[in-house]
Design a protein around this motif. Structure first.
Motif, PDB file in Angstrom:
ATOM      1  N   TYR A 385      52.075  35.852  28.468  1.00  0.00           N
ATOM      2  CA  TYR A 385      50.617  35.954  28.477  1.00  0.00           C
ATOM      3  C   TYR A 385      50.138  36.998  29.488  1.00  0.00           C
ATOM      4  CZ  TYR A 385      45.813  34.442  29.551  1.00  0.00           C
ATOM      5  OH  TYR A 385      44.468  34.405  29.797  1.00  0.00           O
ATOM      6  N   LEU A 386      50.642  36.934  30.718  1.00  0.00           N
ATOM      7  CA  LEU A 386      50.205  37.885  31.739  1.00  0.00           C
ATOM      8  C   LEU A 386      50.644  39.305  31.406  1.00  0.00           C
ATOM      9  CD1 LEU A 386      50.858  35.886  35.044  1.00  0.00           C
ATOM     10  CD2 LEU A 386      48.681  36.225  33.864  1.00  0.00           C
ATOM     11  N   ASN A 387      51.849  39.452  30.898  1.00  0.00           N
ATOM     12  CA  ASN A 387      52.308  40.785  30.515  1.00  0.00           C
ATOM     13  C   ASN A 387      51.472  41.354  29.376  1.00  0.00           C
ATOM     14  OD1 ASN A 387      54.696  41.671  32.139  1.00  0.00           O
ATOM     15  ND2 ASN A 387      55.485  39.699  31.483  1.00  0.00           N
ATOM     16  N   ASP A 388      51.070  40.499  28.444  1.00  0.00           N
ATOM     17  CA  ASP A 388      50.227  40.976  27.345  1.00  0.00           C
ATOM     18  C   ASP A 388      48.843  41.375  27.841  1.00  0.00           C
ATOM     19  OD1 ASP A 388      52.045  40.849  25.273  1.00  0.00           O
ATOM     20  OD2 ASP A 388      51.595  38.769  24.782  1.00  0.00           O
ATOM     21  N   ILE A 389      48.302  40.659  28.816  1.00  0.00           N
ATOM     22  CA  ILE A 389      47.020  41.078  29.401  1.00  0.00           C
ATOM     23  C   ILE A 389      47.148  42.475  29.996  1.00  0.00           C
ATOM     24  CG2 ILE A 389      45.531  40.710  31.409  1.00  0.00           C
ATOM     25  CD1 ILE A 389      45.377  37.814  30.741  1.00  0.00           C
ATOM     26  N   MET A 390      48.228  42.723  30.715  1.00  0.00           N
ATOM     27  CA  MET A 390      48.387  44.008  31.382  1.00  0.00           C
ATOM     28  C   MET A 390      48.621  45.144  30.390  1.00  0.00           C
ATOM     29  SD  MET A 390      47.685  43.167  34.351  1.00  0.00           S
ATOM     30  CE  MET A 390      47.692  44.894  34.802  1.00  0.00           C
ATOM     31  N   THR A 391      49.336  44.896  29.311  1.00  0.00           N
ATOM     32  CA  THR A 391      49.647  45.970  28.371  1.00  0.00           C
ATOM     33  C   THR A 391      48.601  46.122  27.286  1.00  0.00           C
ATOM     34  OG1 THR A 391      51.023  44.447  27.055  1.00  0.00           O
ATOM     35  CG2 THR A 391      52.129  45.761  28.759  1.00  0.00           C
ATOM     36  N   ARG A 392      47.934  45.031  26.891  1.00  0.00           N
ATOM     37  CA  ARG A 392      46.960  45.101  25.796  1.00  0.00           C
ATOM     38  C   ARG A 392      45.537  45.308  26.307  1.00  0.00           C
ATOM     39  NH1 ARG A 392      48.908  43.103  20.822  1.00  0.00           N
ATOM     40  NH2 ARG A 392      51.105  42.514  20.916  1.00  0.00           N
ATOM     41  N   VAL A 393      45.140  44.550  27.306  1.00  0.00           N
ATOM     42  CA  VAL A 393      43.786  44.663  27.840  1.00  0.00           C
ATOM     43  C   VAL A 393      43.695  45.795  28.865  1.00  0.00           C
ATOM     44  CG1 VAL A 393      41.931  43.425  29.029  1.00  0.00           C
ATOM     45  CG2 VAL A 393      43.398  42.203  27.417  1.00  0.00           C
ATOM     46  N   GLN A 394      44.741  45.985  29.658  1.00  0.00           N
ATOM     47  CA  GLN A 394      44.830  47.027  30.679  1.00  0.00           C
ATOM     48  C   GLN A 394      43.673  46.960  31.682  1.00  0.00           C
ATOM     49  OE1 GLN A 394      45.828  50.977  29.241  1.00  0.00           O
ATOM     50  NE2 GLN A 394      46.890  50.137  27.465  1.00  0.00           N
ATOM     51  N   PRO A 395      43.517  45.820  32.377  1.00  0.00           N
ATOM     52  CA  PRO A 395      42.466  45.727  33.395  1.00  0.00           C
ATOM     53  C   PRO A 395      42.814  46.554  34.624  1.00  0.00           C
ATOM     54  CG  PRO A 395      43.882  43.798  33.488  1.00  0.00           C
ATOM     55  CD  PRO A 395      44.350  44.602  32.297  1.00  0.00           C
ATOM     56  N   ASP A 396      41.782  46.914  35.384  1.00  0.00           N
ATOM     57  CA  ASP A 396      41.999  47.673  36.621  1.00  0.00           C
ATOM     58  C   ASP A 396      42.559  46.794  37.730  1.00  0.00           C
ATOM     59  OD1 ASP A 396      41.036  50.132  35.603  1.00  0.00           O
ATOM     60  OD2 ASP A 396      38.977  49.476  35.921  1.00  0.00           O
ATOM     61  N   VAL A 397      42.277  45.501  37.695  1.00  0.00           N
ATOM     62  CA  VAL A 397      42.890  44.532  38.605  1.00  0.00           C
ATOM     63  C   VAL A 397      43.319  43.327  37.778  1.00  0.00           C
ATOM     64  CG1 VAL A 397      41.484  45.243  40.577  1.00  0.00           C
ATOM     65  CG2 VAL A 397      40.746  43.324  39.186  1.00  0.00           C
ATOM     66  N   LEU A 398      44.324  42.602  38.253  1.00  0.00           N
ATOM     67  CA  LEU A 398      44.732  41.357  37.608  1.00  0.00           C
ATOM     68  C   LEU A 398      44.078  40.204  38.357  1.00  0.00           C
ATOM     69  CD1 LEU A 398      46.374  39.666  35.634  1.00  0.00           C
ATOM     70  CD2 LEU A 398      48.323  39.833  37.194  1.00  0.00           C
ATOM     71  N   MET A 399      43.208  39.475  37.662  1.00  0.00           N
ATOM     72  CA  MET A 399      42.511  38.349  38.283  1.00  0.00           C
ATOM     73  C   MET A 399      42.891  37.064  37.561  1.00  0.00           C
ATOM     74  SD  MET A 399      38.449  37.934  39.049  1.00  0.00           S
ATOM     75  CE  MET A 399      37.872  36.631  40.156  1.00  0.00           C
ATOM     76  N   PHE A 400      42.915  35.957  38.305  1.00  0.00           N
ATOM     77  CA  PHE A 400      43.206  34.670  37.688  1.00  0.00           C
ATOM     78  C   PHE A 400      42.404  33.594  38.395  1.00  0.00           C
ATOM     79  CE2 PHE A 400      45.451  33.665  41.401  1.00  0.00           C
ATOM     80  CZ  PHE A 400      46.036  32.409  41.336  1.00  0.00           C
ATOM     81  N   ASP A 401      42.370  32.420  37.800  1.00  0.00           N
ATOM     82  CA  ASP A 401      41.719  31.276  38.447  1.00  0.00           C
ATOM     83  C   ASP A 401      42.694  30.108  38.521  1.00  0.00           C
ATOM     84  OD1 ASP A 401      41.696  29.977  35.873  1.00  0.00           O
ATOM     85  OD2 ASP A 401      39.790  30.935  35.422  1.00  0.00           O
ATOM     86  N   LEU A 402      42.742  29.474  39.670  1.00  0.00           N
ATOM     87  CA  LEU A 402      43.507  28.239  39.855  1.00  0.00           C
ATOM     88  C   LEU A 402      42.706  27.393  40.832  1.00  0.00           C
ATOM     89  CD1 LEU A 402      46.080  26.498  39.558  1.00  0.00           C
ATOM     90  CD2 LEU A 402      47.012  27.706  41.530  1.00  0.00           C
ATOM     91  N   TYR A 403      42.314  26.208  40.402  1.00  0.00           N
ATOM     92  CA  TYR A 403      41.476  25.347  41.240  1.00  0.00           C
ATOM     93  C   TYR A 403      42.331  24.178  41.703  1.00  0.00           C
ATOM     94  CZ  TYR A 403      38.204  28.340  38.860  1.00  0.00           C
ATOM     95  OH  TYR A 403      37.570  29.448  38.365  1.00  0.00           O
ATOM     96  N   PRO A 404      42.924  24.286  42.924  1.00  0.00           N
ATOM     97  CA  PRO A 404      44.051  23.424  43.299  1.00  0.00           C
ATOM     98  C   PRO A 404      43.685  22.107  43.953  1.00  0.00           C
ATOM     99  CG  PRO A 404      43.758  25.130  44.945  1.00  0.00           C
ATOM    100  CD  PRO A 404      42.716  25.379  43.885  1.00  0.00           C
TER     101      PRO A 404
END
Length: 739
Positions: A385-404
């Motif tokens: 999933y993360l690799n596909d975001i980087m190669t398909r969407v190509q964002p300028d930064v990688l952001m995520f959410d985790l509410y621990p």
């Protein structure tokens, strides 16, 4: 830095209407439920009726199809376009059942071909099909057989999962009803659906009826119309290094999700230590708050595909409100949404070229259906999933959410695992990485969350800083009926707001230097041999290629779960080495002072002092070590300190500090002169070259007035002449050197 939006490329509009612009492939009719007669002749077929008598099966439904919409012929939509919208437009006749209440029609893609819409069997005239001609589980319409008492069959004749709706009123008589069929037409265009037309059904909740002009109506302008808008394909924008340059030339990003204009005001927002405004939809209501407070703003484009509405929203926002510097596109897109998300990202990169463009990824711990978008790929993993975001969407930064922080645990078991995964993927693609910070309370099941304590909040931000994160948004500022930074019930600030203001100020101080550093490793500091947390490896000698720290431990704390720490290692562009220590002890209702721990760092005998960046003042401080070469630290819960080995260079804190010695002075001018027009070593504005604009930034940030820098500080009117002269001189000097 303010983004400038180029004029958006106009969308092409393709219109399809029977008898207009040479188009003649429109078909329509209606399906009538008729129990008592084997033969029904409505005659003419110039109108399309839908009718319900309050039962589950409508009396009449309409069938509308526009054939040959896609192709290479005149007026058709060719392959490879980016569809931005589709509207089905139908004119309402004057025989609607009287009444002021709203009626609703439902439009679904038709799943079965209906040859000639009724003319293939003798029982129906042209323009009409009766349900007696459709036998359940038979191949098509126009076949005589057992009477179908249920009408067109859900998921057999039409797809209810792709249904859209539209309300209409008696006051709409004589006007066109516009129905947004973008998603249906897009799937027909990309081949997911066959273009077999639309099934139009009335609301079954009560007696309702409507009649619309058909393709046989005598006035061409009153016939049904399909409007499709699209953009010509645009080459994908590759911006290697853009995210890193953006992070370096902007202050460390600290924002919070805002969504309710009546609960947000600029001074209170800024009072939380936030420096970037994140508007969650509602641009016309929220963005004036950012502009009024002088805050740079970022906007959440919530849609999952590039439509005309999205283009208009982007264009109007940037045109009407100054100060944009970023766009958050979609939120937690699944794999199946990535293509549409990438279209928006690519559009923004073309049309808002100075702004950061990114999306927000799911956290770890979900199932394959969540990440992929359905159950068709059960082997789809989080790493995929993360690799596909980087190669398909190509964002300028990688952001995520985790509410621990839930009600039962100190923090989520997968917390450190998720941090390490994000670090690894972002570093693989050489982009900065950001995170949403948990800043809300949820007291109803499921997914209970506690309002973060002071030590919780600091733990999340400082451990992420130690792992190399370079930007945060709070989730959120105001959130429905929940407590967040403010209490959404009355707009008052919460205990978390009080904790956030000083914590954000400290993050901002450390972030001034961290945005120039690259993480090389992050390790767990166990309390006297405690088991590492969540898969993060423990510190050992040589971690992060640092051979100067010989031991690190928590000093004097009783062996107790959660009393631990994190150490991160960094380098700068010149290979200088840094490290950061964070106290990871925290808990519900615990202040930072409650969770204080003492740390002990032992160094190689050759190290007699280290530099520290004071997180309160932002000053660089020299910390001498004792005779035992040990540094002892008392760190509040969840809080960290950043250090550098003293080699004569300080922390780089400014984009014009080209020599990374902690001051902007004449030495930086010399560095700029050497790189002018030749390389990007003195690039302050992120355009990849050392040019005249970078000199202007150096001059504005000048902090040391040495003889050399005094000589270079020339009156503003003559500055560009000076830059031009200097460029010629350098160019001439280079020519001499290359002979």
């Amino acid at each position: 830095m303010i983004a400038a939006l180029a004029s958006p490329a106009p969308a092409t509009i393709a219109m399809f209407r029977q008898g207009e612009n040479g188009y003649s492939r429109g078909l329509d009719t209606f399906v009538r439920r008729d129990y008592s007669r084997q033969e029904y002749n409505y005659g003419g077929g110039v109108d399309l009726s839908i009718q319900s008598s309050g039962g589950p099966v409508p009396v009449r439904q309409a069938l509308v199809n526009f054939q040959d919409v896609f192709g290479i012929g005149p007026g058709q939509v060719a392959a490879g376009k980016k569809l931005t919208g589709a509207t089905l437009r139908m004119k309402l006749r004057t025989d609607l059942i009287p009444g002021s209440a709203a009626k609703t029609l439902f439009v679904s893609p038709t799943l079965i071909e209906i040859p000639n819409y009724g003319s293939s069997y003798r029982l129906a005239s042209h323009g009409e099909v009766t349900w007696k001609q459709r036998e359940h589980l038979r191949a098509g319409w126009g076949i005589a057989g057992t009477e179908l008492v249920n009408g067109p069959v859900i998921e057999e004749d039409y797809d209810s999962n792709r249904t859209v709706s539209q309300s209409y009123y008696n006051s709409d008589l004589g006007t066109f009803i516009d129905i947004d069929v973008t998603d249906i037409v897009m799937e027909c265009y990309n081949g997911t659906l066959s273009n077999l037309g639309f099934t139009i059904r009335p609301d079954s909740g009560g007696y309702a009826a409507g009649s619309f002009h058909s393709n046989e109506f005598e006035t061409v302008a009153d016939r049904p119309q399909l409007e499709v808008s699209y953009l010509d394909p645009v080459a994908s924008v590759a911006r290697p290094g853009f995210g890193k340059q953006w992070v370096r030339r902007n202050p460390f990003t600290l924002g919070a999700l805002t969504q309710t204009p009546t609960l947000v005001d600029g001074p209170t927002y800024r009072g939380a230590g936030l420096n970037t405004f994140l508007a969650w939809k509602r641009p016309d209501e929220l963005l004036p708050i950012a502009v009024g407070e002088g805050l740079p703003w970022q906007f959440h484009v919530s849609e999952a595909s590039l439509t005309a509405d999205v283009i208009n929203e982007i264009s109007e926002s940037i045109t009407n409100f100054a100060g944009n510097n970023g766009w958050l596109v979609n939120d937690e897109p699944s794999f199946l949404q990535m293509a549409g998300t990438a279209d928006i990202v690519n559009y923004l990169k073309h049309n808002s070229p100075k702004a950061l463009v990114y999306t927000n990824a799911f956290p770890i711990g979900g199932d394959s259906a969540t990440y992929y978008g359905n159950n068709s790929n059960p082997g789809y993993k989080y790493s995929d999933y993360l690799n596909d975001i980087m190669t398909r969407v190509q964002p300028d930064v990688l952001m995520f959410d985790l509410y621990p922080f839930n009600a039962a645990k100190v923090h989520a078991d997968l917390y450190y695992n998720n941090l390490l995964t994000i670090c690894h993927v972002a570093q693989t693609y050489d982009v900065p990485y950001w995170a949403f910070i948990q800043a809300y309370e949820k007291i109803d099941a499921p997914n209970l969350r506690r309002l973060s304590s002071e030590s919780d909040l600091r733990f999340q931000m400082f451990t992420m800083l130690t792992a190399g994160f370079k930007g945060f948004h709070y989730f959120g500022y105001d959130l429905g009926g929940w407590r967040a930074l403010i209490d959404s019930s009355d707009g008052s600030t919460t205990s978390l707001y009080d904790a956030a203001a000083p914590a954000n100020a400290e993050v901002q101080m450390l972030g001034a230097a961290l945005r120039f550093l690259e993480s090389t490793d992050v390790r767990y500091i166990p309390n006297s041999g405690q088991t590492p947390q969540g898969g993060m490896p423990s510190w050992s000698f040589g971690a992060g290629d640092d051979l100067l720290i010989t031991d690190v431990d928590i000093d004097g704390a009783p062996v107790e779960k959660w009393k631990d720490g994190v150490i991160g290692f960094f380098t700068d562009d010149d290979g200088e080495k840094y490290f950061m220590i964070t106290n990871a002890f925290h808990g519900a209702d615990m202040s930072a002072a409650d969770a204080l721990l003492d740390f002990r760092i032992e160094f190689d005998p050759g190290v007699t002092e280290v530099l520290s960046l004071n997180r309160i003042t932002g000053e660089q401080e020299v910390l001498p070590l004792g005779a035992d070469n040990i540094l002892r630290l008392a760190l509040p819960g969840g809080t960290g300190m950043l250090f550098k080995y003293n080699t004569g260079k300080g922390f780089q804190l400014n984009v014009a500090d080209f020599t990374s010695d902690g001051v902007v002075d004449g030495a930086d001018l010399v560095d700029w002169q050497r790189g002018y027009g030749f390389n990007g070593d003195s690039d302050a504005n992120g355009d990849g070259i050392s040019g005249g604009a970078d000199f202007l930034i150096w001059q504005r940030n000048l902090t040391d007035v040495s003889p050399l820098s005094q000589h270079a500080t020339v009156p503003e009117p003559s500055l560009l002449l000076f830059v031009g002269w200097l460029g010629l001189a350098i160019s001439d000097n280079r020519r001499k050197l290359t002979i």
